[in-house]
Design an enzyme around this catalytic site. Structure first.
Site, PDB file in Angstrom:
ATOM      1  CB  SER A   2       4.446   6.451   1.144  1.00  0.00           C
ATOM      2  OG  SER A   2       3.560   6.029   2.069  1.00  0.00           O
ATOM      3  CB  SER A   3       6.271   4.182   5.564  1.00  0.00           C
ATOM      4  OG  SER A   3       6.338   2.832   6.312  1.00  0.00           O
ATOM      5  CE1 TYR A  17       6.764   7.423   9.837  1.00  0.00           C
ATOM      6  CE2 TYR A  17       6.395   5.121   9.453  1.00  0.00           C
ATOM      7  CZ  TYR A  17       6.948   6.180   9.021  1.00  0.00           C
ATOM      8  OH  TYR A  17       7.828   6.064   7.997  1.00  0.00           O
ATOM      9  CE  LYS A  62       6.434   8.469   6.053  1.00  0.00           C
ATOM     10  NZ  LYS A  62       7.188   9.418   5.449  1.00  0.00           N
TER      11      LYS A  62
END
Length: 282
Positions: free
Chosen positions: A152-153, A166, A170
């Site tokens: 993920s982020s 984006y 995630k």
């Protein structure tokens, strides 16, 4: 050297470079055999070179497989390749580890976001992992020893400017992580890791506006302060460009490797820090 993953098989998507390649090396160093997935023909030589090096260095068996996991055909091609190369004498196949690493980022402000930006990002970052796990599910272990780690982020939770698409993708993979941890509980643990700024072309391609917006986050991240005695003079100078020390790909891989260990068997459904403390979840 101890090889706690000896004889196990892992699929690592997007593994020809960057974080994916570092994860592949981490797992190989522990004895894990590998399917090194990559998407485009331009990555073929990188994937092949990585495979050859891992096989020689760690005495494992790895093979590169070109497949677009965001299509129904892509994951099936990976499973077919795995059956061909890694089936046991009785014809059975076990996939012990899946690392959903492949991803893209198309950042822009709200007025500039195109429909294609959304559909392509979600196709690769969300649909791709779902299709890969769907294809691999019949081959997962039956004794809870399997491991799935989704990359993920911090962008899922930080609201960085320009990351409507984006960041949303995630957040979706984190939601699927929690669902899969329940649906696949008899097969494997399912966790995610959430890197922050990491060395490489993806981070370097960010706009000045984005970099300005993240500066405050970096300054308050405990482990992003570069130290000459730990990281070297060059790292300290480089950190001035980014307002802090970017993570090394191997540092992200280390957290992923930890989650793939037998010792991590009591951890599932979690988003685990891989960002130096930029984001502290509770």
């Amino acid at each position: 050297m101890s090889q706690p993953l000896k004889g196990k098989l892992a699929i690592v998507s997007g593994s020809s470079r960057g974080i994916g390649a570092a994860i592949a090396e981490n797992l190989a160093s522990k004895g894990c055999n590998l399917i090194l997935n990559y998407t485009t023909p331009s990555s073929a030589s990188l994937a092949s070179e990585l495979s050859d090096r891992l096989n020689k260095t760690y005495s494992v068996s790895s093979m590169p497989v070109q497949a677009d996991i965001g299509t129904p055909e892509g994951p099936q091609a990976i499973i077919t390749a795995a059956k061909s190369a890694f089936s046991k004498a009785d014809g059975s196949l076990q996939i012990d580890i899946i690392i959903n690493n492949a991803g893209i980022a198309r950042n822009d402000l709200i007025p500039n976001v195109k429909v294609d930006d959304f559909t392509e990002t979600y196709r690769v970052n969300v649909l791709g992992p779902l299709l890969l796990v769907q294809a691999a599910q019949p081959y997962l272990p039956k004794d809870r020893s399997g491991r799935i780690v989704n990359i993920s982020s911090v962008s899922s939770s930080t609201g960085f400017i320009g990351q409507s698409v984006y960041g949303g993708s995630k957040a979706a993979i984190e939601a699927m992580t929690r669902t899969w941890s329940r649906e696949l509980a008899e097969n494997c643990t399912v966790n995610a890791v959430n890197p922050g700024p990491v060395e490489g072309p993806m981070y370097a391609s960010n706009s000045e506006e984005f970099l300005e917006g993240i500066e405050g986050w970096i300054k308050h991240t405990p482990l992003m302060k570069a130290r000459e005695d730990l990281h070297g003079k060059e790292a300290v100078e480089e950190a001035k460009q980014w307002h802090g020390r970017l993570a090394k790909t191997g540092e992200i891989a280390g957290v992923v490797g930890m989650l793939c260990s037998e010792e991590a068997g009591w951890c599932t459904g979690q988003v685990v820090c891989a960002n130096g403390g930029m984001l502290m979840l509770h």
